[in-house]
Design a protein around this motif. Structure first.
Motif, PDB file in Angstrom:
ATOM      1  N   VAL A  99      31.095 148.611  62.746  1.00 46.53           N
ATOM      2  CA  VAL A  99      30.487 147.625  63.305  1.00 46.53           C
ATOM      3  C   VAL A  99      31.021 146.225  63.335  1.00 46.53           C
ATOM      4  CG1 VAL A  99      28.371 146.773  64.240  1.00 46.53           C
ATOM      5  CG2 VAL A  99      28.347 149.182  63.523  1.00 46.53           C
ATOM      6  N   TYR A 100      31.055 145.810  61.984  1.00 45.91           N
ATOM      7  CA  TYR A 100      31.837 144.447  61.731  1.00 45.91           C
ATOM      8  C   TYR A 100      33.076 144.258  62.326  1.00 45.91           C
ATOM      9  CZ  TYR A 100      34.459 141.251  59.150  1.00 45.91           C
ATOM     10  OH  TYR A 100      35.441 140.170  58.819  1.00 45.91           O
ATOM     11  N   VAL A 139      26.504 133.640  63.339  1.00 48.90           N
ATOM     12  CA  VAL A 139      25.518 134.193  62.556  1.00 48.90           C
ATOM     13  C   VAL A 139      24.492 134.860  63.333  1.00 48.90           C
ATOM     14  CG1 VAL A 139      23.633 133.492  61.061  1.00 48.90           C
ATOM     15  CG2 VAL A 139      25.919 132.618  60.570  1.00 48.90           C
ATOM     16  N   ILE A 140      24.128 134.159  64.663  1.00 45.28           N
ATOM     17  CA  ILE A 140      23.261 134.791  65.464  1.00 45.28           C
ATOM     18  C   ILE A 140      23.686 136.127  65.976  1.00 45.28           C
ATOM     19  CG2 ILE A 140      22.143 134.768  67.707  1.00 45.28           C
ATOM     20  CD1 ILE A 140      22.017 131.354  67.243  1.00 45.28           C
ATOM     21  N   ALA A 141      24.656 136.228  66.445  1.00 40.09           N
ATOM     22  CA  ALA A 141      25.398 137.570  66.563  1.00 40.09           C
ATOM     23  C   ALA A 141      25.374 138.563  65.770  1.00 40.09           C
ATOM     24  CB  ALA A 141      26.764 137.318  67.232  1.00 40.09           C
ATOM     25  N   LEU A 142      25.768 138.130  64.784  1.00 42.79           N
ATOM     26  CA  LEU A 142      25.717 139.263  63.405  1.00 42.79           C
ATOM     27  C   LEU A 142      24.344 139.644  63.363  1.00 42.79           C
ATOM     28  CD1 LEU A 142      28.179 137.513  61.095  1.00 42.79           C
ATOM     29  CD2 LEU A 142      28.645 139.700  62.145  1.00 42.79           C
ATOM     30  N   TRP A 143      23.239 138.869  63.334  1.00 46.93           N
ATOM     31  CA  TRP A 143      21.797 139.182  63.074  1.00 46.93           C
ATOM     32  C   TRP A 143      21.387 140.055  64.224  1.00 46.93           C
ATOM     33  CZ3 TRP A 143      18.508 139.414  59.147  1.00 46.93           C
ATOM     34  CH2 TRP A 143      17.109 139.552  59.554  1.00 46.93           C
ATOM     35  N   VAL A 144      21.871 139.871  65.195  1.00 49.53           N
ATOM     36  CA  VAL A 144      21.113 140.777  66.655  1.00 49.53           C
ATOM     37  C   VAL A 144      22.188 142.099  66.357  1.00 49.53           C
ATOM     38  CG1 VAL A 144      21.393 140.972  68.970  1.00 49.53           C
ATOM     39  CG2 VAL A 144      20.831 138.875  67.991  1.00 49.53           C
ATOM     40  N   VAL A 147      20.568 144.207  63.412  1.00 47.53           N
ATOM     41  CA  VAL A 147      19.057 144.879  63.864  1.00 47.53           C
ATOM     42  C   VAL A 147      19.528 146.096  64.777  1.00 47.53           C
ATOM     43  CG1 VAL A 147      16.846 144.360  65.161  1.00 47.53           C
ATOM     44  CG2 VAL A 147      18.082 142.579  63.544  1.00 47.53           C
ATOM     45  N   ALA A 148      20.301 145.715  65.896  1.00 49.03           N
ATOM     46  CA  ALA A 148      20.464 146.874  66.537  1.00 49.03           C
ATOM     47  C   ALA A 148      21.107 148.362  65.961  1.00 49.03           C
ATOM     48  CB  ALA A 148      21.377 146.267  67.998  1.00 49.03           C
ATOM     49  N   ALA A 149      22.116 147.655  65.041  1.00 46.41           N
ATOM     50  CA  ALA A 149      22.820 148.933  64.138  1.00 46.41           C
ATOM     51  C   ALA A 149      21.734 149.692  63.508  1.00 46.41           C
ATOM     52  CB  ALA A 149      23.807 148.334  63.548  1.00 46.41           C
ATOM     53  N   VAL A 150      20.800 149.182  62.792  1.00 48.95           N
ATOM     54  CA  VAL A 150      19.667 149.668  62.075  1.00 48.95           C
ATOM     55  C   VAL A 150      19.175 150.441  62.845  1.00 48.95           C
ATOM     56  CG1 VAL A 150      17.931 149.394  60.526  1.00 48.95           C
ATOM     57  CG2 VAL A 150      19.952 147.857  60.135  1.00 48.95           C
ATOM     58  N   ALA A 151      18.540 150.043  64.078  1.00 45.44           N
ATOM     59  CA  ALA A 151      17.800 150.703  64.788  1.00 45.44           C
ATOM     60  C   ALA A 151      18.454 152.062  65.436  1.00 45.44           C
ATOM     61  CB  ALA A 151      17.296 149.969  66.135  1.00 45.44           C
ATOM     62  N   PHE A 186      25.948 140.345  56.396  1.00 42.95           N
ATOM     63  CA  PHE A 186      26.423 139.570  54.898  1.00 42.95           C
ATOM     64  C   PHE A 186      28.050 139.882  54.885  1.00 42.95           C
ATOM     65  CE2 PHE A 186      22.084 140.645  54.011  1.00 42.95           C
ATOM     66  CZ  PHE A 186      21.560 139.300  53.691  1.00 42.95           C
ATOM     67  N   THR A 187      28.738 140.879  55.399  1.00 44.12           N
ATOM     68  CA  THR A 187      30.058 141.021  55.254  1.00 44.12           C
ATOM     69  C   THR A 187      30.584 139.977  56.375  1.00 44.12           C
ATOM     70  OG1 THR A 187      30.121 143.491  54.742  1.00 44.12           O
ATOM     71  CG2 THR A 187      32.139 142.673  55.909  1.00 44.12           C
ATOM     72  N   GLY A 188      30.034 139.982  57.621  1.00 47.03           N
ATOM     73  CA  GLY A 188      30.645 138.892  58.594  1.00 47.03           C
ATOM     74  C   GLY A 188      30.345 137.362  57.930  1.00 47.03           C
TER      75      GLY A 188
END
Length: 581
Positions: A99-100, A139-144, A147-151, A186-188
């Motif tokens: 994903v990263y 950072v905003i894009a990585l956070w979104v 969350v989407a990837a975990v779901a 955190f990787t991003g």
């Protein structure tokens, strides 16, 4: 065009940022001069300390990073083995990187770092405001995305798993993914901070931070062995405590890595400030530049999904699965990183400058020399991989739950990987030649038929042979695709830059092939005379590895000097001059 468990090196086309895998660089100042070891030049003077001091820190960091990274791999295999649980962990671990890479990895390498360097030079504030906006948006894009990837963890599990794998295996991959997918954020974050530091001439922290990650994960697996032992178990025997320790410890490693970079930001005078005026970033231009890189990465991820699906099918039937394949690809990537990435990193600034000035003859001269240099220096490594595959596998990997049969399976895959090493590195050099023009569109277009070819060959080999050959067949598919990528890239480059010295390259190829075959024959004769058999003990494996490695290396160098392979004679001459001092 990797075809393996791809991990971004965060190395930029203009040589701004050295790879995070800790390569030693070889700068080529002039075509007719001997190679000189150095580090890749920074766009700005290093912050704090002399250039020599920073180079020494990076060299030590490279060595420690590689050592701890390899130890991390060994402890993983020792703790979990190469069967269902080890394969489940390896599969879950690839999701955050996948994903990263799709979101940021390729774009960071080919687009964002060059833009940061440019803004650093032209903006009155040294590009600080621009970097703050970019960090805020990223950072905003990585956070979104996290969350989407975990779901979507169960969906990812189904894509990279197999309909033949057990429900317990699929469930274990999903549970581990819930804990490990936050690594995306955190990787991003770590990669972005490293980019900011590199564009300000600070390389030490990005070089040393991954070591913190490795140490945390090593400690995690050490604790796992201490508590639960090093034994092979089935997925349904994985308790909540085991899963939380493995997944949580792996996530903690990346968190510590990112946290370790923040003091360096303050050291270079960069202040983190949230800025939401994203229009000032020039998003349309960034999007235009990054679109083809996204295409490149997306196609590669399709190939990766097929790869893991086939590997998990094989692993489910006790064949060599993701963990064994990953270990072999790690060895291939280490050799590529130490030698080929060094050469590419050194040549990129020269090729980029030549392309910018329209000096295509100079660009092709560098490209030709880089191809010959990579071939000549990597060939003996490929011979060592092929001839000493079993002692390498036993000496390096056979610990704890990583048994003798797993070591034999690893050696089979490593023999095939030896065929892929040189084509892999050459194909990467030609990809970076396009970046030097600069052109991210053509590598993306080339990647489409290359990945299609790779997948077709891999599926055909999977259907034709037993699952015991699956991992080897997948590696053979990689080798075929690397050759195709190099040939196609060279063919498409020629109309744009002119002749690349094919006749000289082929002469070098021929000489290197003769030297490599001669060294392989000598190595095989020596190995048969040494004690050991199919099930080597570790002392026997180490003996074969040391003696065989010295014999193969010595034979290759001797034959190369006899055949007058210029790239080897240059290296030998450089060593002689240093010893003479």
């Amino acid at each position: 065009m990797g075809g393996g468990l791809y991990r971004s090196a965060n190395a930029t086309p203009d040589g701004v940022q050295p790879p995070s895998d800790g390569a030693t660089y070889i700068s080529v100042d002039r075509i007719d001069q001997p190679m000189v070891e150095s580090t890749s030049p920074a766009p700005e003077p290093p912050v704090g300390g002399t250039a020599a001091g920073n180079s020494a820190v990076m060299a030590i960091g490279s060595l420690v990073s590689r050592g701890t990274g390899f130890l991390r791999t060994l402890v993983l295999g020792s703790a979990l083995g190469t069967f269902a649980v080890g394969n489940a962990y390896t599969t879950a671990q690839i999701f955050p990187g996948m994903v990263y890479e799709f979101l940021l990895g390729g774009i960071l390498t080919s687009v964002l770092i060059p833009v940061l360097v440019q803004r650093r030079k032209v903006d009155s504030d040294g590009g600080e405001a621009y970097a703050q906006r970019l960090l805020t948006l990223a950072v905003i894009a990585l956070w979104v995305a996290t969350v989407a990837a975990v779901a979507a963890a169960p969906v990812l599990t189904s894509l990279y798993g197999s309909d033949k794998t057990s429900d317990e295996f699929q469930n274990l991959v999903t549970l581990l993914s819930y804990l490990m997918l936050p690594m995306i954020f955190f990787t991003g974050l770590s990669a972005l901070i490293s980019a900011v530091l590199n564009t300000r001439g600070h390389f030490a922290a990005p070089m040393w931070a991954p070591i913190l990650n490795n140490l945390v994960v090593i400690a995690t697996f050490g604790l796992y062995i201490a508590i639960f032992g090093a034994e092979i178990i089935e997925p349904d025997e994985m308790t909540a405590g085991r899963i939380i320790l493995l997944g949580g410890g792996t996530l903690l490693g990346v968190i510590v890595q990112a946290a370790g970079l923040f003091p360096a930001l303050r050291k270079v005078g960069f202040r983190w400030r949230w800025r939401f005026d994203f229009r000032a970033l020039g998003l349309r231009e960034l999007g235009r530049l990054g679109a083809w890189m996204i295409c490149y990465v997306a196609v590669s991820q399709i190939g990766l999904a097929v790869l893991f699906n086939l590997l998990n099918r094989a692993g489910d039937e006790n064949g060599a699965g993701p963990l064994i394949y990953n270990n072999v690809f790690l060895l291939l990537n280490m050799a590529h990183g130490i030698i080929a990435v060094s050469i590419v990193t050194a040549l990129m600034p020269r090729m980029s400058a030549a392309a910018g000035d329209g000096r295509f003859a100079d660009l092709t001269a560098d490209l030709s020399r880089g191809t010959r240099m990579i071939t000549a220096v990597l060939a003996p490594v490929a011979v060592v991989f092929g001839v000493l595959a079993l002692p390498i596998s036993v000496a390096l990997f056979r610990w704890g739950a990583y048994g003798a049969d797993s070591a034999v399976a690893t050696s089979t895959v490593l023999i095939v990987a030896a065929l892929a090493l040189v084509p892999f590195s050459i194909s990467q050099l030609f990809t970076f030649a396009f970046y030097a023009l600069p052109d991210t569109r053509m590598p993306a277009l080339i990647n489409i038929p290359v990945v299609v070819l790779r997948v077709l060959v891999q599926i055909a080999l999977f259907a034709a042979f037993s699952t015991q050959f699956t991992a080897s067949g997948l590696m053979l598919g990689n080798a075929v695709s690397y050759v195709a990528a190099a040939v196609l890239s060279a063919w498409l480059l020629r109309p744009r830059v002119g002749r690349i010295g094919l006749s000289e390259i082929m002469r070098t190829f021929g000489k290197v092939l003769v030297a490599a075959l001669g060294a392989a024959v000598v190595g095989l004769v020596v190995i048969t005379l040494l004690p050991g058999g199919e099930h080597l003990s570790r002392p026997q494996a180490i003996l074969q590895l040391v003696v065989g490695g010295v014999v193969i290396g010595g034979s290759y160098v001797g034959l190369a000097l006899l055949l007058r392979i210029g790239e080897i004679t240059e290296v030998v001459g450089m060593v002689r001059r240093k010893l003479g001092r």
